[in-house]
Design an enzyme around this catalytic site. Structure first.
Site, PDB file in Angstrom:
ATOM      1  CG  ASP A  21      -2.448  -8.222  15.834  1.00  0.00           C
ATOM      2  OD1 ASP A  21      -3.478  -7.481  16.244  1.00  0.00           O
ATOM      3  OD2 ASP A  21      -1.120  -7.979  15.644  1.00  0.00           O
TER       4      ASP A  21
ATOM      5  CG  ASP B 221      -2.112  -0.956   1.017  1.00  0.00           C
ATOM      6  OD1 ASP B 221      -2.356  -1.379  -0.014  1.00  0.00           O
ATOM      7  OD2 ASP B 221      -2.686  -1.232   2.092  1.00  0.00           O
TER       8      ASP B 221
END
Length: 491
Positions: free
Chosen positions: A235, A86
């Protein structure tokens, strides 16, 4: 009003005691299970694996990571390397060149670029899944250098147990001796993995995935609802949802994934604030499902205790703020914090246990000399982390601010950070803490040391931040010495 202040102070002390009791329980469980080891036989056939590398402006470390993954001791025809890039700087060209070199050598690679950063890291990981069909997904952040045998040591556990959704390694460190800050962080990180993660896993309690250095089963990700950007710790969120859905997670303390520790205080401060907000968001999102789940009482209690890991800092900060008015009103007379001090021995003992477990009696004493720095830095960041916790509790959604990676020289890096606006609040709080310590010396001396630690810790962070900002400004004023000025020649 005095009774309200006293009740609030006592309630903060009680909650701190309960949280620290959970840490003491973790230490006890670590000691009881310290000899347990997980093992799995090597498989006859190795499965296809996708290795996802989420990247955003990682010019100084992206190439190193890609080369490390290419060095895996794994069949090339069964390995897919995904650069989830990105970036909006020269990292894009660097990654494209590295992947082209690997493709020419027979590797399967994908350079996945998105039109926007929707979902940040979670969005990038989800996008990567849509471009592959592998059942096993390994994930590494840009500042890690996984060893060549990583997949051969983690995959056997997933292949041997169909109910296992995650196999994750222990972080080790590439730059632990760089400065006082990295030495302090090593002590904290080692304790988290060697003691906390090990104790939770061996006790059958829920454990978090730490974002990197692990392998997921794709069907586990999908069954748990996939990656979500609803929190800043995607996560932790997904790993808990996976375990609530019936999947298990295996922590492998003997498998190391070396990574970089933030060597700059401003970078570490930004990382901790993001984790504090994200953990608090996960607490609000997952507390009810955890309580309603078919888990044992210890599993539920210790899961909630883990999700509360950043709450002690605002509790201690509130106690600091309440101390001067209570001292002036003689509202702390007769209130003893001795029980809190006794149970507060648990965290230092955990540091000792972790260092002994990893480095033995020879290496542990040297590593433990970083404890004063860890105490001062951790306490000094209490205001920043408390504001981050408040942000999570109030439902604010701050942007995802990545932790910059530097490879070696942060001082001349284009990614180096300057101090943020909390610096001036920390300065004001430093003066307040010194005033509180002076009051305690006159009125209730047993509190003086506690308040001095706060004052010195906050003052340390203020002075450290000012020094770093001066270094960054000096480097920016001298472009000829700025490392970023020469990056274009290497691409």
């Amino acid at each position: 009003m005095l009774m309200l202040l006293q009740t609030t102070y006592a309630l903060c002390a009680l909650l701190l005691g309960l949280y620290t009791a959970g840490q003491a329980l973790l230490l006890w469980r670590f000691w009881r299970t310290r000899r347990a080891r997980a093992s799995a036989a090597p498989p006859r056939d190795l499965p296809p694996v996708t290795v996802q590398l989420p990247l955003f402006n990682e010019l100084e470390v992206a190439g190193r990571l890609i080369e490390a993954v290419a060095a895996f001791d794994y069949p090339r025809d069964k390995l897919l390397i995904q650069a989830l890039d990105d970036s909006n700087d020269l990292t894009v060209q660097l990654v494209a060149r590295k992947l082209a070199e690997l493709e020419a050598r027979g590797y399967r690679v994908q350079h996945i670029r998105r039109a926007n950063r929707d979902g940040f890291k979670a969005g990038a990981l989800a996008a990567g899944l849509s471009h592959c069909d592998c059942e096993f997904i390994a994930i590494f952040d840009a500042d890690f250098i996984p060893p060549p045998d990583f997949l051969r040591r983690t995959l056997p556990h997933l292949l041997a147990d169909p109910g296992l959704g995650i196999a994750q390694s222990r972080w080790s460190h590439l730059n632990a001796e760089e400065n006082s800050l990295t030495r302090a962080q090593r002590l904290s990180i080692d304790t988290h993995f060697a003691v906390e993660q090990a104790a939770r896993n061996r006790s059958g309690w829920l454990i978090p995935f730490n974002g990197t250095g692990g392998v997921w089963r794709r069907s586990c990700i999908e069954a748990a609802g996939g990656w979500s950007a609803s929190t800043l710790t995607e996560d932790l969120d997904l790993s808990y949802r996976a375990q609530l859905a019936g999947w298990r997670s295996q922590f492998l303390p003997d498998v190391e994934a070396p990574g970089e520790i933030p060597p700059q205080l401003a970078a570490y401060k930004q990382q901790q604030a993001r984790w504090a907000t994200g953990n608090t968001q996960c607490l609000l999102k997952l507390a009810r499902p955890i309580i309603a789940a078919k888990l044992s009482a210890p599993q539920k209690i210790m899961a909630i205790q883990h999700l509360c890991q950043y709450l002690p800092q605002p509790l201690m900060l509130l106690m600091l703020l309440l101390t001067p008015p209570l001292l002036l009103a003689e509202g702390l007379a007769g209130l003893s914090l001795a029980p809190l001090g006794i149970i507060g021995l648990a965290p230092p003992l955990m540091y000792i246990a972790g260092q002994m477990q990893l480095y033995g009696s020879r290496g542990a004493p040297s590593a433990l000399t970083a404890f004063p720095a860890l105490l001062f830095i951790g306490t000094g960041l209490s205001l920043s982390n408390s504001l981050a916790v408040a942000s999570g509790l109030l439902g604010f959604k701050p942007p995802f601010r990545r932790t910059p990676k530097f490879e070696r020289d942060w001082k001349n890096s284009r990614y180096a950070l300057s101090a943020d606006v909390t610096l001036w609040l920390e300065l004001a709080l430093t003066l307040y803490a010194f005033w509180a310590a002076a009051l305690a010396w006159e009125l209730q001396r047993e509190l003086c040391l506690y308040l001095l630690i706060y004052a010195l810790s906050l003052g340390t962070v203020v002075c450290w931040s000012l020094r770093e900002s001066w270094i960054v400004r000096r480097a920016q004023a001298n472009p000829a010495s700025h490392k970023a000025a020469n990056f274009g020649e290497t691409i």
